[in-house]
Write an enzyme that holds these catalytic residues in place. Structure first.
Site, short mmCIF file in Angstrom:
data_model
loop_
_atom_site.label_atom_id
_atom_site.label_comp_id
_atom_site.label_asym_id
_atom_site.label_seq_id
_atom_site.Cartn_x
_atom_site.Cartn_y
_atom_site.Cartn_z
N MET A 1 0.82 -1.21 0.00
CA MET A 1 0.00 0.00 0.00
C MET A 1 0.86 1.26 0.00
O MET A 1 0.59 2.21 -0.75
CB MET A 1 -0.94 0.01 1.21
CG MET A 1 -1.94 -1.11 1.22
SD MET A 1 -2.96 -1.18 -0.26
CE MET A 1 -4.03 0.22 -0.01
N ASP B 1 10.85 3.18 5.42
CA ASP B 1 10.60 1.82 5.90
C ASP B 1 11.65 1.48 6.95
O ASP B 1 12.49 2.32 7.30
CB ASP B 1 10.58 0.81 4.73
CG ASP B 1 9.69 -0.39 5.04
OD1 ASP B 1 9.98 -1.13 6.01
OD2 ASP B 1 8.67 -0.58 4.33
N VAL C 1 2.09 0.94 7.61
CA VAL C 1 2.92 -0.17 8.10
C VAL C 1 1.99 -1.33 8.45
O VAL C 1 0.79 -1.28 8.18
CB VAL C 1 3.79 0.25 9.32
CG1 VAL C 1 4.76 1.36 8.92
CG2 VAL C 1 2.94 0.69 10.50
N SER D 1 -6.94 -0.66 7.64
CA SER D 1 -8.17 -1.07 6.96
C SER D 1 -9.31 -1.27 7.94
O SER D 1 -10.45 -1.32 7.52
CB SER D 1 -7.97 -2.33 6.11
OG SER D 1 -7.00 -3.16 6.66
N HIS E 1 -8.27 5.62 3.96
CA HIS E 1 -8.30 4.20 3.62
C HIS E 1 -8.26 4.05 2.10
O HIS E 1 -9.26 4.31 1.42
CB HIS E 1 -9.56 3.58 4.23
CG HIS E 1 -9.73 2.13 3.95
ND1 HIS E 1 -10.95 1.51 3.93
CD2 HIS E 1 -8.83 1.16 3.66
CE1 HIS E 1 -10.79 0.23 3.66
NE2 HIS E 1 -9.51 0.00 3.49
P1 NAI Z 1 2.74 -4.79 3.69
O1 NAI Z 1 3.09 -5.89 4.61
O2 NAI Z 1 2.84 -5.00 2.22
O3 NAI Z 1 3.64 -3.51 4.02
C1 NAI Z 1 3.95 -3.05 5.29
C2 NAI Z 1 5.27 -2.33 5.24
O4 NAI Z 1 5.49 -1.71 6.48
C3 NAI Z 1 6.44 -3.28 4.98
O5 NAI Z 1 7.24 -2.78 3.93
C4 NAI Z 1 7.20 -3.25 6.30
O6 NAI Z 1 8.60 -3.41 6.14
C5 NAI Z 1 6.85 -1.86 6.78
N1 NAI Z 1 7.06 -1.72 8.22
C6 NAI Z 1 6.71 -2.59 9.19
N2 NAI Z 1 7.11 -2.13 10.38
C7 NAI Z 1 7.71 -0.94 10.16
C8 NAI Z 1 8.33 0.01 11.01
N3 NAI Z 1 8.42 -0.18 12.31
N4 NAI Z 1 8.85 1.11 10.44
C9 NAI Z 1 8.78 1.31 9.12
N5 NAI Z 1 8.20 0.43 8.27
C10 NAI Z 1 7.69 -0.69 8.79
O7 NAI Z 1 1.28 -4.33 4.11
P2 NAI Z 1 0.18 -3.56 3.24
O8 NAI Z 1 -0.70 -4.53 2.59
O9 NAI Z 1 0.85 -2.50 2.44
O10 NAI Z 1 -0.70 -2.87 4.40
C11 NAI Z 1 -0.26 -1.72 5.09
C12 NAI Z 1 -1.44 -1.13 5.82
O11 NAI Z 1 -2.46 -0.80 4.89
C13 NAI Z 1 -2.08 -2.03 6.86
O12 NAI Z 1 -2.53 -1.26 7.94
C14 NAI Z 1 -3.25 -2.63 6.09
O13 NAI Z 1 -4.29 -3.04 6.95
C15 NAI Z 1 -3.68 -1.44 5.27
N6 NAI Z 1 -4.43 -1.74 4.06
C16 NAI Z 1 -4.09 -2.78 3.25
C17 NAI Z 1 -4.81 -3.04 2.11
C18 NAI Z 1 -4.41 -4.15 1.21
O14 NAI Z 1 -5.18 -4.45 0.27
N7 NAI Z 1 -3.28 -4.79 1.39
C19 NAI Z 1 -5.98 -2.21 1.73
C20 NAI Z 1 -6.20 -1.09 2.61
C21 NAI Z 1 -5.47 -0.89 3.74
#
Ligand code: NAI
Length: 726
Positions: free
Chosen positions: A329, A348, A405, A434, A455
């Site tokens: 995202m 990140d 994150v 989400s 969102h």
């Molecule tokens: P993802 O797992 O692909 O990405 C998360 C990123 O955050 C990773 O690159 C990770 O290294 C980074 N991260 C983790 N801890 C960290 C820290 N302490 N400092 C800096 N970076 C850190 O997850 P995704 O799918 O991108 O989801 C991210 C957020 O968006 C979540 O809250 C999710 O619920 C929300 N979301 C996701 C959707 C989806 O379709 N995947 C849709 C709408 C919202």
């Protein structure tokens, strides 16, 4: 009548009619517009000194399209068929008169001409357009459930032939200038300064004619006009089959457009125009068009114009923003913001992860470059705007930070603290969670007033919607500046109040939950998937559950169980998903194993073992498709009504735009609230009561508000007092 046109005749007898609607930055097609066209045309035709006319505009676009206010009024008080026909014919007949009156007319398009504006141009004898990236022409009416009713289908047909006209009309294609020139829908391109001179030169040349090709003797439609010709017979047969496969006949407009061409090609122009007008009236009287116009045009335009933005807050133009988390995202948000011209600090945990986030933009732009959709310069400039890093101090001059994150309160609190320490006091802190309530997340920061939910949907760069969540402490300024950001991304915002799952996630969840629950009841999974698709959902609930990830759904339920303790109400699909994840390691598409089995060649098949876990009912006891559809649909309708009754939604329009543009609710129904109005609230309540009795009291529970609406004879888009917007 307010005259929208300026009338000027030069010494060569060229009359320039400039459309310049007073006190407006665009020309909209309302009654005044049509009356102005008629009276100015009459004047030019009656003036013996006038040899030819140029039709142009004083605004940045040629004609902007239909007038929202009168469209909305006509949805609330729909005219009778006869009145509609007369209105439609008044315009279409006027254009026919223009093209047959004996004086040549040139359309000089200085900006976009879509829909009615392009229909006017097609009725001119020649079309000159400014060669600019903003120049778009086309007939996109099918997108709102309509057809071009002022000759558009017949002039496309007669210019291009059936084979070319049909796909353009069925897809509502908007064309760039060069493509339209290549097709012959435009005749000449020029630069802005030479537009009027080029138009005049044609009128003064030997090529000038006041006769359309289809009015000349011996004219034949390119590609033929007989339904007995094998090419045409096959084309119409194939089109009918495709319409069935793509729309399941839920949308009447594509069929009506096809009929206009089929019948129109066999008729003389004047008769064909009347047929088109009749189909236009038929579509207008169908609730599908009304609901699509309201949601996809009126309410979406209002949302795009930031109708929910708090008044009195200065506009914020975001120049530099931060994104925390460079995963799926975060990378998509960074790409979208950089493409829209903003500088992005992409943070990140380590440099490698941040770089990977930037690679996302690199990969997508390289693909676009390969397809000729961008240039090397633009690609380089977009990439240069993204700074991947682990250094929070780079956030010192941002106006907004979006957090993306892991979906984990602890991790989110950690990055909020680091960002807060670096970013300006009044910058917006947005979270892309989400489902976690924004108010709770805001408590972990020192500036809860600056916190808001943004969102996004995946893939961010393609999905048009952003659900904006107002927490209990979100300030007006924070909300306004967050909405400004969404507008800068060219996305559509809906506004919702804070709660678990906001609106879209829980509304979508109601559909998935119902579909997945059916599997354990022994209903054939193929029947479930087909029932959903036949009703107009783009993808069945089991496929979508696999796409989202069964493991994510499982984790989300576990998190909610931990958060809510005794208040946690387990959804009926949770035991099914838990079993698939914990006993069978089926995480969904990501590990190739979900409700479907995913093969290496990209194909998929429903997992054959489902039936041994949940034995299927014998064939003669399987429910009807209509019953399954009623369950999936009414689970969503009941949920949407509850969201409005509980003030999670402040207006039905947000629910309709959010449902259709965020989570795949069938657009032909116009969204859950439009659907309830169309079905009749009393019918929806009766059906929910029946389903509640048959299956589950909670999933189909109807809020008291809906029962009160029946008593008071109210509808969502009529006299419902809950509706707060203009
Ligand atoms: P993802 O797992 O692909 O990405 C998360 C990123 O955050 C990773 O690159 C990770 O290294 C980074 N991260 C983790 N801890 C960290 C820290 N302490 N400092 C800096 N970076 C850190 O997850 P995704 O799918 O991108 O989801 C991210 C957020 O968006 C979540 O809250 C999710 O619920 C929300 N979301 C996701 C959707 C989806 O379709 N995947 C849709 C709408 C919202």
């Amino acid at each position: 009548m307010i005259d929208y046109f300026k009338y000027a005749v030069d010494s060569d007898g060229i009359c320039t009619l400039t459309i310049d609607q007073p006190d407006s930055n665009a020309n909209v097609m309302d009654q005044n517009f049509i009356d102005s066209l008629q009276s100015n045309l009459d004047r030019a035709l009656a003036d013996a000194s006038v040899k030819g006319m140029i039709l142009t505009s004083a605004k940045s676009s040629f004609v902007a399209g239909a007038d929202l206010k009168s469209l909305e009024e006509s949805l609330i008080n729909p005219p009778e068929a006869q009145e509609l026909y007369e209105k439609c014919w008044a315009f279409s007949g006027l254009l026919r008169r223009m093209e047959t009156a004996g004086k040549p007319v040139v359309a000089a398009l200085n900006g976009a001409a879509l829909g009615g504006g392009f229909e006017i141009s097609l009725a001119c004898h020649h079309r000159v357009a400014v060669d600019s990236p903003k120049m778009m022409v086309g007939l996109p009416e099918v997108g709102v459930g309509l057809l071009p009713g002022a000759g558009g289908t017949q002039r496309y047909l007669r210019k291009l032939g059936v084979a070319k006209a049909l796909p353009l009309l069925l897809q509502g294609r908007q064309l760039k200038a060069a493509k339209a020139l290549e097709l012959g829908l435009l005749d000449q391109l020029t630069n802005a300064d030479d537009l009027l001179a080029t138009a005049k030169a044609w009128l003064m040349s030997d090529a000038a004619t006041a006769e359309q090709p289809w009015d000349t003797k011996g004219y034949k439609i390119p590609g033929g006009n007989s339904p007995m010709m094998p090419e045409l017979a096959q084309l119409f047969m194939g089109t009918a089959a495709n319409l069935q496969a793509n729309t399941y006949y839920n949308m009447p407009a594509p069929q009506a457009i096809t009929s206009c061409l089929y019948e129109g090609m066999q008729l003389p122009m004047d008769k064909a125009l009347q047929i088109e007008c009749k189909y236009f009236v038929q579509l207008n009287l169908d609730p599908v068009a009304g609901n699509m116009v309201r949601t996809a045009f009126i309410n979406k335009t209002k949302a795009d114009n930031l109708i929910r933005r708090p008044q009195g807050v200065d506009k914020c133009k975001h120049i530099k923003i931060g994104v925390l988390g460079a995963g799926l995202m975060g990378a998509g948000i960074a790409f979208s913001a950089a493409k829209a011209g903003m500088e992005v600090v992409l943070i990140d945990r380590d440099q490698e992860a941040a770089d990977k986030g930037k690679d996302y933009t690199q990969t997508r732009l390289a693909k676009a470059l390969g397809r000729g959709r961008t240039t090397q310069e633009k690609m380089d400039a977009t990439l240069a705007r993204i700074t991947p890093t682990t250094d929070y101090s780079l956030l010192s001059d941002v106006s907004l930070v979006v957090e993306a994150v892991f979906e984990d309160r602890g991790v989110k609190a950690e990055v909020f603290a680091l960002a807060e320490a670096a970013m300006p006091q009044d910058a917006v802190l947005a979270t892309n969670t989400s489902a976690l309530p924004v108010t709770g997340l805001a408590q972990t920061t020192s500036r809860p007033n600056n916190m808001v939910g943004l969102h996004f949907f995946s893939p961010v760069e393609h999905m048009p919607l952003v659900e904006v969540i107002r927490g209990e402490q979100t300030s007006d300024q924070t909300l306004a500046h967050a909405l400004d950001f969404v507008a800068q991304l060219f996305k559509t915002p809906i506004l919702v109040n804070d709660s678990r799952g906001f609106f879209t996630s829980r509304f979508f969840g109601a559909f998935l939950n119902e579909g997945v629950t059916m599997v354990a009841e022994g209903i054939n999974p193929a029947l479930i998937e087909n029932a959903a698709r036949h009703l107009g959902y783009p993808v069945g609930p089991l496929s979508i559950s696999d796409e989202v990830g069964l493991d994510l759904a499982y984790k989300g339920a576990e998190q909610a169980r931990a958060d809510l303790g005794a208040d946690f109400k387990e959804g009926s699909s949770v035991p099914i998903i838990t079993r698939l994840v914990t006993e069978h390691e089926r995480h969904g598409r990501k590990n190739g194993k979900g409700f479907y089995q995913y093969n290496d060649d990209g194909s998929k098949k429903l997992w054959s073992e489902l039936a041994s876990i949940w034995p299927q009912l014998p064939k003669d006891q399987q429910p009807t498709e209509a019953e399954l559809q009623a369950r999936m649909l009414h689970a969503q309708l009941a949920d949407a009504a509850t969201c409005l009754a509980e003030n999670i939604l402040v207006d039905p329009a947000d629910g309709d735009v959010g449902g259709c543009f965020g989570v795949g609710f069938p657009l032909y129904m116009g969204g859950p609230f439009a659907a309830m109005d169309t079905k009749g609230i009393a019918n929806v309540v009766a059906e929910c009561d029946r389903l509640a009795q048959t299956y589950d009291a909670e999933r189909f529970a109807i809020p008291q508000m809906l029962r009160d609406m029946i008593k008071n004879n109210q509808t969502f888009y009529g006299s419902n007092p809950v509706v707060t917007s203009a």
